[in-house]
Design a protein around this motif. Sequence first.
Motif, PDB file in Angstrom:
ATOM      1  N   HIS A 195       0.815  -1.219   0.000  1.00  0.00           N
ATOM      2  CA  HIS A 195       0.000   0.000   0.000  1.00  0.00           C
ATOM      3  C   HIS A 195       0.850   1.272   0.000  1.00  0.00           C
ATOM      4  N   GLN A 196       2.064   1.189  -0.551  1.00  0.00           N
ATOM      5  CA  GLN A 196       3.012   2.299  -0.425  1.00  0.00           C
ATOM      6  C   GLN A 196       2.472   3.637  -0.906  1.00  0.00           C
ATOM      7  N   ILE A 197       1.970   3.673  -2.132  1.00  0.00           N
ATOM      8  CA  ILE A 197       1.484   4.947  -2.665  1.00  0.00           C
ATOM      9  C   ILE A 197       0.324   5.478  -1.832  1.00  0.00           C
ATOM     10  N   ARG A 198      -0.590   4.613  -1.488  1.00  0.00           N
ATOM     11  CA  ARG A 198      -1.771   5.044  -0.741  1.00  0.00           C
ATOM     12  C   ARG A 198      -1.389   5.594   0.632  1.00  0.00           C
ATOM     13  N   VAL A 199      -0.449   4.928   1.294  1.00  0.00           N
ATOM     14  CA  VAL A 199      -0.005   5.374   2.621  1.00  0.00           C
ATOM     15  C   VAL A 199       0.785   6.672   2.521  1.00  0.00           C
ATOM     16  N   HIS A 200       1.686   6.753   1.552  1.00  0.00           N
ATOM     17  CA  HIS A 200       2.501   7.959   1.415  1.00  0.00           C
ATOM     18  C   HIS A 200       1.660   9.180   1.060  1.00  0.00           C
ATOM     19  N   MET A 201       0.664   9.012   0.209  1.00  0.00           N
ATOM     20  CA  MET A 201      -0.158  10.161  -0.156  1.00  0.00           C
ATOM     21  C   MET A 201      -1.009  10.629   1.020  1.00  0.00           C
ATOM     22  N   LYS A 202      -1.498   9.691   1.804  1.00  0.00           N
ATOM     23  CA  LYS A 202      -2.219  10.081   3.019  1.00  0.00           C
ATOM     24  C   LYS A 202      -1.285  10.803   3.974  1.00  0.00           C
ATOM     25  N   PHE A 203      -0.053  10.330   4.072  1.00  0.00           N
ATOM     26  CA  PHE A 203       0.938  10.892   4.987  1.00  0.00           C
ATOM     27  C   PHE A 203       1.221  12.361   4.684  1.00  0.00           C
ATOM     28  N   ILE A 204       1.262  12.732   3.398  1.00  0.00           N
ATOM     29  CA  ILE A 204       1.542  14.130   3.060  1.00  0.00           C
ATOM     30  C   ILE A 204       0.264  14.967   2.943  1.00  0.00           C
ATOM     31  N   GLY A 205      -0.856  14.371   3.320  1.00  0.00           N
ATOM     32  CA  GLY A 205      -2.101  15.119   3.350  1.00  0.00           C
ATOM     33  C   GLY A 205      -2.845  15.197   2.038  1.00  0.00           C
ATOM     34  N   HIS A 206      -2.516  14.299   1.090  1.00  0.00           N
ATOM     35  CA  HIS A 206      -3.177  14.287  -0.208  1.00  0.00           C
ATOM     36  C   HIS A 206      -3.581  12.854  -0.572  1.00  0.00           C
ATOM     37  N   PRO A 207      -4.555  12.294   0.152  1.00  0.00           N
ATOM     38  CA  PRO A 207      -4.963  10.906  -0.115  1.00  0.00           C
ATOM     39  C   PRO A 207      -5.576  10.742  -1.494  1.00  0.00           C
ATOM     40  N   LEU A 208      -5.554   9.505  -1.980  1.00  0.00           N
ATOM     41  CA  LEU A 208      -6.112   9.212  -3.295  1.00  0.00           C
ATOM     42  C   LEU A 208      -7.629   9.381  -3.307  1.00  0.00           C
ATOM     43  N   VAL A 209      -8.132   9.910  -4.399  1.00  0.00           N
ATOM     44  CA  VAL A 209      -9.577   9.994  -4.595  1.00  0.00           C
ATOM     45  C   VAL A 209     -10.138   8.570  -4.666  1.00  0.00           C
ATOM     46  N   GLY A 210     -11.216   8.317  -3.945  1.00  0.00           N
ATOM     47  CA  GLY A 210     -11.891   7.025  -3.984  1.00  0.00           C
ATOM     48  C   GLY A 210     -11.272   5.949  -3.119  1.00  0.00           C
ATOM     49  N   ASP A 211     -10.219   6.268  -2.382  1.00  0.00           N
ATOM     50  CA  ASP A 211      -9.554   5.253  -1.560  1.00  0.00           C
ATOM     51  C   ASP A 211     -10.405   4.956  -0.327  1.00  0.00           C
ATOM     52  N   PRO A 212     -10.979   3.738  -0.247  1.00  0.00           N
ATOM     53  CA  PRO A 212     -11.878   3.428   0.869  1.00  0.00           C
ATOM     54  C   PRO A 212     -11.163   3.249   2.202  1.00  0.00           C
ATOM     55  N   ALA A 213      -9.866   2.973   2.165  1.00  0.00           N
ATOM     56  CA  ALA A 213      -9.131   2.705   3.399  1.00  0.00           C
ATOM     57  C   ALA A 213      -8.336   3.906   3.893  1.00  0.00           C
ATOM     58  N   TYR A 214      -7.722   4.637   2.990  1.00  0.00           N
ATOM     59  CA  TYR A 214      -6.829   5.724   3.389  1.00  0.00           C
ATOM     60  C   TYR A 214      -7.339   7.107   3.007  1.00  0.00           C
TER      61      TYR A 214
END
Length: 321
Positions: free
Chosen positions: A251-270
Motif C-alpha cells: 500500500h506504499q502509494i496510498r499510505v505515502h499520499m495520506k501521509f503528506i495530506g493528499h490521499p487518493l480519490v476514492g480510496d476506501p481505506a486511506y
Amino acid sequence: MSQTEEEQVPTATEWEQRQEWTVEEHDAGERIDKFLTEALEEDTSRTQVQQWIKDGCATVDGRTVKPNYKLNAGEVLSLLIPEPKELEVVAEPIPLDVVYEDSDLIVVNKPRGLVVHPAVGHYNGTLVNGLLYHCKDLSGINGVMRPGIVHRIDKDTSGLLMAAKNDLAHGGLAAQLKAHTVNRKYIALVHGNVPHDNGTIDAPIGRDPKERKLYTVTERNSKHAVTHFLVLERFGDYTLLELKLETGRTHQIRVHMKFIGHPLVGDPAYGPSKSKGVVMEGQALHAAVLGFDHPRTNEYLEFEAPVPEDMRRLIDVLKLR
C-alpha cells in the motif's frame, strides 16, 4: 497479509516465514483468534485461524495457546501460515488485456476490481485463474496459490502487471524488483492542491497498530519506502500526479499520499471518510508504465497502458470546472 499494491511477492519459502506482532495496550484482553483474523487477509476466516492455532501455528512468547487465549500487552504473537500443499487453483476463462507475451513472460493490463491471486477463502475469479487458462503454464516458485506472480497491485488499482511462465524468468524479474531497477510509474488523482511541482516522499511503512489490516508511516517494525512524485495537472481541490516507485511496500502509494495530506480519490481505506465533489469506486490509481530487462535476452522492454475509462471521465469532469 492484504492484496498488495506494488510489493514484490515473496517466494513460497518466504510465505512460510513467521509473521509477528507485539500486543499493544489497546489490544490487551482481546482473544488471540479475533486478533489474528483482523490482522490477516480479509478473506481469512476465523474458523481457519482457530484451526491454525489448534495446530500450533500460533505462539505467544514462544508458547502455544488455545483460540480463546486473551492477550496481554507486551506479548509477542507469532504466526506461521502453512503453505497449502494440495490445493489446485482452477484455470478459468477470465478475459485478459494482454499487452505483451512471449515464451517466458506475459504483461497484462489488469482492470480495477480484479484480485491478483487466490488467498485463503478466495480461490476463484482472480487474475491467476485467468492466467492459468490463457498460458497453460506458469512458474512454480511461488507455490500453488500464486504461480507466476512476481509482483502485484491492489484489487481496486488498475494497470500493468508482469507474470513469469517459467522459473528462469521468475528469478530474473524478481531480482530486478529487489534491485529496484524495474521502471514503475503510476497515475493518481489525489485530494487537495499539491504545492510542489515534484518531490520525494521518504518515509518508512509498517502495520498500523490501531487498524491491523492497514499500514501507516511509522518507525516501529517498518520498512524503508520511497516514492517520487511529479505534478501533471492541478484542478483546484484535486491534483493529477505521476508517481514513480523506488521501493515497493504494501500500500506504499496510498499510505505515502495520506501521509503528506493528499490521499487518493476514492480510496476506501486511506481516503477521507466523506468525499465532497468527485466520487469513484476504488482508488484513482493506475499502473501506467512498466519497464524491465527481459530475463532471457536482457533487452529492455517498456509498456504503457492508458488510464481506465472511469478515471479518464473523472479527470475530464475536473478539467471542465
